[in-house]
Design an enzyme around this catalytic site. Structure first.
Site, PDB file in Angstrom:
ATOM      1  N   ASP A 175       9.496  28.907 110.161  1.00 44.79           N
ATOM      2  CA  ASP A 175       9.951  28.979 108.829  1.00 44.79           C
ATOM      3  C   ASP A 175      11.442  28.060 108.811  1.00 44.79           C
ATOM      4  OD1 ASP A 175      11.354  29.137 106.285  1.00 44.79           O
ATOM      5  OD2 ASP A 175      11.248  31.217 106.179  1.00 44.79           O
ATOM      6  N   TYR A 204      18.238  42.559 112.493  1.00 44.70           N
ATOM      7  CA  TYR A 204      17.202  42.139 111.604  1.00 44.70           C
ATOM      8  C   TYR A 204      17.421  40.602 111.018  1.00 44.70           C
ATOM      9  CZ  TYR A 204      12.864  42.804 109.142  1.00 44.70           C
ATOM     10  OH  TYR A 204      11.804  42.707 108.500  1.00 44.70           O
ATOM     11  N   LYS A 258      10.974  39.025 108.663  1.00 42.36           N
ATOM     12  CA  LYS A 258       9.924  39.254 109.084  1.00 42.36           C
ATOM     13  C   LYS A 258       9.221  38.426 109.975  1.00 42.36           C
ATOM     14  CE  LYS A 258       8.930  43.793 108.157  1.00 42.36           C
ATOM     15  NZ  LYS A 258       9.300  44.723 109.077  1.00 42.36           N
TER      16      LYS A 258
END
Ligand code: F6R
Ligand code: MG
Ligand code: MG
Length: 402
Positions: free
Chosen positions: A11, A229, A232
């Site tokens: 991405d 984090y 995803k």
């Protein structure tokens, strides 16, 4: 002939938000790959997206983890980030490029990788998958069904070549350990592990009779790379089909049931994995435009493209979920979406705190002052009155517990 099929995806910016890939980015990548095909580094290629993730599918003879192939993908992602994503300020430009420098292998730098070196069979059908707003373990359940569940795959029972079953390579991404387990013999052990898809991921599957490799899934976990984090790890995978391996239809059948996966909005929700059609395929340009992620940034979606490999060339693709028989699965996924969304910020729609991408829980807890339960029960009335008087700005002398 030995051919390596490499899928490398990242991405590198969304249009708008995290909804879709800018078509110019796909065109840029396809142009670069065409140049490399002419130069002879790769045999063939195809570029496609699902949501905000672009996949580069490349065939070549250089084997897995080849620095030239990984370097090519890395430079395409970098250049597209600089030349397009940053210029038009796409959202999250360069999002998955977690490290600055490339040193021979793209693994551990952010992009997802699924690669398989194979001896081309007389006919080599290949099914590729890509999913957005979810994680690699999202493929655990359907891949188990494809290779171990005779209620999904008739061939496990009736094709002598498959009857001995398959060997599963399962990676524990936390401990960095590999489990090799056979189905059907160890199916309860396999299920015991892969039922925790955030940790145990089916990476490769082999046919037990001759150890021919049948599938590979990307296993990179971005948070384990970045130490925090960072979104995803939208996965990619490929499966070889037919002639002693699961049929194309057995592979796709496992996706007719839109099972619940983790990801979706803010990487912090559970939702159905919807098998989705591509928007368009341009065979000339070797680009396929995939679905957008718009309902609550989702729901999580998976696309599937089918190819026939011939001497490393990719004939196709065919949009494999473009079958009215998958409309019902999509309808069901839409219904589950509607149903589960009504739970709002409540688990199990919202993930448990340790799996959430964003959490304000520590801040909330640090500003609230809970009262030990025994103390509260002794002086309940006083405490309740104290809160009321605080709220109405009256006397502030109340019980103190800490
Ligand atoms: C999930 C995802 C999106 C974003 C959400 C908020 O993987 O990419 O759902 O988490 O759109 O994005 P930010 O925090 O960038 O505003
Ligand atoms: Mg994004
Ligand atoms: Mg994504």
């Amino acid at each position: 002939m030995k051919v390596t099929v490499s899928i490398i995806k990242a991405d590198i910016g969304g249009l708008p938000g995290h909804a879709w890939v800018h078509p110019k980015i796909l065109e840029f990548a396809a142009d670069r790959l065409r140049e490399e095909q002419k130069r002879g580094l790769i045999i063939d290629y195809f570029v496609y997206n699902v949501g905000d993730d672009m996949s580069l599918l490349m065939t070549h003879t250089k084997g897995e983890n080849n620095p030239d192939i990984h370097g090519l993908a890395w430079s395409i992602f970098k250049e597209a980030t600089e030349n397009i994503a940053k210029k038009v300020k796409l959202y999250g430009a360069g999002q998955d490029l977690l490290k600055d420098t490339f040193s021979g292998n793209i693994r551990g730098l952010g992009p997802q990788v699924a690669e398989m070196e194979l001896e081309e069979r007389p006919s080599e059908p290949l099914v590729v998958f890509a999913a957005d707003k979810t994680e690699p373990g999202a493929f655990n359940l359907p891949f188990y069904r494809i290779f171990a569940d005779p209620f999904n795959t008739a061939g496990l029972v009736i094709d002598p070549a498959m009857h001995q079953g398959f060997r599963f390579e399962i990676l524990d991404v936390y401990e960095g350990k590999v489990y090799l387990l056979d189905a059907p013999e160890n199916s309860y052990d396999i299920l015991g592990l892969i039922g925790t898809p955030g940790r145990y991921i089916i990476r490769r599957i082999y046919r037990k009779a001759d150890l021919i490799q049948a599938s590979v899934t990307s296993v990179e976990r971005l948070n384990l790379i970045a130490g925090r984090y960072v979104g995803k790890d939208d996965p990619v995978a490929m499966v070889r089909a037919q002639h002693g391996l699961p049929a194309v239809g057995e592979i796709l059948e496992a996706f007719a049931y839109p099972h619940l996966v983790e990801g979706w909005m803010r990487g912090s929700h559970v939702g159905p994995l919807m098998p989705t059609k591509m928007i368009s395929i341009d065979q000339e340009k070797k680009i396929a435009l995939g679905p957008k992620m718009t309902r609550f940034d989702g729901p999580p979606k998976v696309i599937s493209l089918g190819f026939q490999l011939h001497d490393g060339y990719l004939e196709g693709p065919v949009d494999l979920f473009d079958d009215p028989a998958f409309d019902y699965s999509r309808q069901l996924a839409a219904q589950i979406t509607d149903y589960i969304r009504r739970m709002g910020p409540v688990m199990p729609h919202r993930l448990p705190p340790e799996e959430m991408e964003y959490t304000t829980l520590p801040q909330i807890l640090s500003k609230l002052k809970p009262i030990p339960v025994d103390e509260y029960e002794k002086n309940r009335l006083q405490y309740i009155q104290f809160v009321t008087s605080q709220a109405s700005g009256q006397a502030t002398t109340g019980p103190s517990h800490d």
